[in-house]
Design a protein around this motif. Structure first.
Motif, short mmCIF file in Angstrom:
data_model
loop_
_atom_site.label_atom_id
_atom_site.label_comp_id
_atom_site.label_asym_id
_atom_site.label_seq_id
_atom_site.Cartn_x
_atom_site.Cartn_y
_atom_site.Cartn_z
N ALA A 283 6.00 -6.31 -12.03
CA ALA A 283 5.70 -6.43 -10.59
C ALA A 283 6.06 -5.13 -9.87
O ALA A 283 5.32 -4.67 -8.98
CB ALA A 283 6.46 -7.61 -9.99
N ALA A 284 7.20 -4.51 -10.25
CA ALA A 284 7.62 -3.26 -9.61
C ALA A 284 6.62 -2.15 -9.90
O ALA A 284 6.27 -1.36 -9.01
CB ALA A 284 9.02 -2.88 -10.11
N PHE A 285 6.15 -2.07 -11.15
CA PHE A 285 5.16 -1.04 -11.50
C PHE A 285 3.88 -1.21 -10.69
O PHE A 285 3.30 -0.23 -10.21
CB PHE A 285 4.82 -1.12 -12.99
N ILE A 286 3.44 -2.46 -10.55
CA ILE A 286 2.20 -2.72 -9.79
C ILE A 286 2.41 -2.36 -8.32
O ILE A 286 1.58 -1.69 -7.70
CB ILE A 286 1.76 -4.21 -9.93
N TRP A 287 3.54 -2.79 -7.77
CA TRP A 287 3.87 -2.52 -6.36
C TRP A 287 3.88 -1.01 -6.09
O TRP A 287 3.31 -0.52 -5.13
CB TRP A 287 5.23 -3.14 -6.04
N TRP A 288 4.53 -0.26 -6.99
CA TRP A 288 4.66 1.19 -6.80
C TRP A 288 3.30 1.87 -6.94
O TRP A 288 3.01 2.83 -6.23
CB TRP A 288 5.66 1.75 -7.81
N TYR A 289 2.49 1.37 -7.83
CA TYR A 289 1.14 1.94 -8.03
C TYR A 289 0.29 1.76 -6.78
O TYR A 289 -0.31 2.70 -6.27
CB TYR A 289 0.47 1.27 -9.24
N GLN A 290 0.27 0.53 -6.26
CA GLN A 290 -0.56 0.24 -5.09
C GLN A 290 -0.12 1.05 -3.89
O GLN A 290 -0.95 1.58 -3.14
CB GLN A 290 -0.50 -1.26 -4.77
N ASN A 291 1.20 1.18 -3.71
CA ASN A 291 1.69 1.95 -2.56
C ASN A 291 1.46 3.45 -2.74
O ASN A 291 1.23 4.16 -1.76
CB ASN A 291 3.17 1.65 -2.32
N GLY A 292 1.51 3.92 -3.98
CA GLY A 292 1.21 5.33 -4.27
C GLY A 292 -0.22 5.65 -3.89
O GLY A 292 -0.50 6.67 -3.23
N ILE A 293 -1.14 4.79 -4.28
CA ILE A 293 -2.56 4.99 -3.96
C ILE A 293 -2.75 4.97 -2.43
O ILE A 293 -3.45 5.82 -1.86
CB ILE A 293 -3.43 3.87 -4.60
N GLU A 294 -2.07 4.02 -1.78
CA GLU A 294 -2.17 3.89 -0.33
C GLU A 294 -1.67 5.15 0.38
O GLU A 294 -2.28 5.64 1.33
CB GLU A 294 -1.32 2.69 0.11
N LEU A 295 -0.55 5.68 -0.13
CA LEU A 295 0.04 6.87 0.48
C LEU A 295 -0.85 8.10 0.24
O LEU A 295 -1.01 8.95 1.13
CB LEU A 295 1.45 7.10 -0.10
N LEU A 296 -1.44 8.17 -0.95
CA LEU A 296 -2.38 9.26 -1.24
C LEU A 296 -3.55 9.23 -0.26
O LEU A 296 -3.95 10.25 0.29
CB LEU A 296 -2.93 9.09 -2.66
N GLN A 297 -4.06 8.01 -0.04
CA GLN A 297 -5.18 7.85 0.88
C GLN A 297 -4.77 8.21 2.31
O GLN A 297 -5.55 8.80 3.06
CB GLN A 297 -5.71 6.41 0.81
N TYR A 298 -3.50 7.90 2.65
CA TYR A 298 -2.98 8.25 3.98
C TYR A 298 -3.01 9.76 4.19
O TYR A 298 -3.43 10.25 5.24
CB TYR A 298 -1.55 7.72 4.13
N TYR A 299 -2.57 10.52 3.15
CA TYR A 299 -2.54 11.99 3.30
C TYR A 299 -3.93 12.62 3.26
O TYR A 299 -4.12 13.74 3.71
CB TYR A 299 -1.63 12.61 2.23
N VAL A 300 -4.91 11.90 2.72
CA VAL A 300 -6.29 12.39 2.78
C VAL A 300 -6.76 12.32 4.24
O VAL A 300 -7.36 13.26 4.76
CB VAL A 300 -7.22 11.53 1.87
N ILE A 301 -6.42 11.22 4.90
CA ILE A 301 -6.85 11.01 6.30
C ILE A 301 -5.97 11.82 7.26
O ILE A 301 -6.43 12.33 8.27
CB ILE A 301 -6.81 9.51 6.65
N ASN A 302 -4.67 11.93 6.94
CA ASN A 302 -3.72 12.64 7.81
C ASN A 302 -3.08 13.82 7.06
O ASN A 302 -1.94 13.73 6.61
CB ASN A 302 -2.60 11.70 8.26
N PRO A 303 -3.81 14.92 6.91
CA PRO A 303 -3.24 16.06 6.15
C PRO A 303 -2.01 16.64 6.84
O PRO A 303 -1.82 16.47 8.05
CB PRO A 303 -4.39 17.07 6.09
N CYS A 304 -1.18 17.34 6.05
CA CYS A 304 0.12 17.79 6.55
C CYS A 304 0.05 18.70 7.76
O CYS A 304 0.87 18.61 8.66
CB CYS A 304 0.85 18.53 5.44
N ASN A 305 -0.93 19.61 7.80
CA ASN A 305 -0.99 20.57 8.90
C ASN A 305 -1.50 19.95 10.20
O ASN A 305 -1.49 20.59 11.24
CB ASN A 305 -1.83 21.79 8.51
N ALA A 306 -1.92 18.69 10.15
CA ALA A 306 -2.50 18.08 11.36
C ALA A 306 -1.40 17.62 12.31
O ALA A 306 -0.37 17.19 11.90
CB ALA A 306 -3.38 16.90 10.99
#
Ligand SMILES: [Zn+2]
Length: 306
Positions: A283-306
């Motif tokens: 369950a921890a592996f699945i949870w971490w995977y889903q949140n990792g993907i979500e965070l990756l998608q967040y940085y695609v929409i909100n890049p660091c320099n913005a």
């Protein structure tokens, strides 16, 4: 995933009694009680029955098909490996979840995480399935299992740190280097120490400690992003503690041998502490995977320099 208090020596292959638990079963299907199995398999005195012992490689594979006290341990991580193979094809190979990766390094980090989980699951399956063949097989499979756990933790750390420290790359590199060093040393230490004597508590305590060290970069991340007033922090910071909560339930069951400690013999096949540990890890592996993907998608929409 490793269990037990194990004493490994040449005499330990000898069972305490040759009498099988049930008379009218095929030799490969024999199950033994705790007193009948050799010392190296006696890791949990509260699991009274359902032990396999002295099987051949083929016999172990056949044991996938009948109920014994390792069935749930084996199948939980067979299913876990299958699930992450599915995630690989769905999200990485077909590109469903990661159509716009920020850089190709992110792609390889997610790929590494997926494979580290699959390796961890497969090593765990090997240990629980083939460990009953002999004391030698048990020791070799336990080494494999420990390496697999090391890989799984490393995957969680690298994936979590790499994605979350997207905007602080110097810190990212520092943390990644430190964690690779710590896990490398821990795995070498375990694998070296296996021949003599390994208690489950030293075993789990060190891996739990290494996992808890993740709170430090977590707090640093919280500080770097401006604390609780930042909406991004409010959204993602609690997810780290949910991860620890999920793992905490499993680790607590593992260390206390709950629930079978209070009802010896009642959880031999189902709901034993080690099975709770296996499900919490998955369950921890699945949870971490889903949140990792979500965070990756967040940085695609909100890049660091913005
Ligand atoms: Zn296990």
């Amino acid at each position: 995933m490793g269990q037990g208090q194990h004493i490994l020596n040449d005499k330990s292959d000898r069972p305490h009694s040759q009498k099988p638990q049930s008379k009218n079963v095929d030799k490969t299907h024999r199950l033994y009680s705790f007193e009948m199995i050799p010392e190296y398999l006696q890791s949990n005195p509260y699991i009274r029955t359902g032990y396999r012992y002295g099987l051949t490689f083929k016999g172990c594979l056949i044991s996938l098909l009948y109920l014994n006290n390792e069935s749930v341990n084996v199948w939980s991580h067979v299913i876990g490996a299958g699930l992450f193979i599915y995630f690989f094809f769905r999200d990485i190979y077909m590109g469903n979840a990661l159509p716009l990766l920020i850089s190709s390094v992110d792609y390889y980090v997610v790929l590494f995480y997926t494979f580290s989980v699959i390796i961890c699951m497969v090593c765990s399956v090997a240990f629980h399935l083939f460990g009953c063949m002999s004391s030698r097989a048990f020791a070799d499979c336990l080494k494999l299992d420990l390496c697999g756990i090391g890989f799984g933790i490393l995957g969680c750390y690298l994936c979590g740190i790499h994605i979350s420290f997207e905007c602080y790359r110097t810190w990212r590199l520092r943390y990644e280097t430190i964690i690779i060093g710590i896990i490398f040393i821990a795995v070498i230490y375990y694998v070296q120490g296996i021949k003599q004597y390994i208690t489950q508590n030293i075993h789990v305590t060190l891996f739990v400690t290494i996992s808890l060290l993740g709170i430090l970069p977590g707090l640093h991340w919280y500080y770097l992003h401006g604390g609780w007033s930042n909406q991004h922090v409010q959204e993602f910071f609690p997810k780290l503690f949910i991860l620890y909560g999920i793992l905490g339930i499993g680790a607590l069951a593992y260390l206390t041998k709950f629930p079978e400690r209070f009802f010896p013999g009642y959880f031999d096949i189902l709901l034993a502490s080690h099975q709770i540990w296996h499900f919490s890890v998955l369950a921890a592996f699945i949870w971490w995977y889903q949140n990792g993907i979500e965070l990756l998608q967040y940085y695609v929409i909100n890049p660091c320099n913005a």
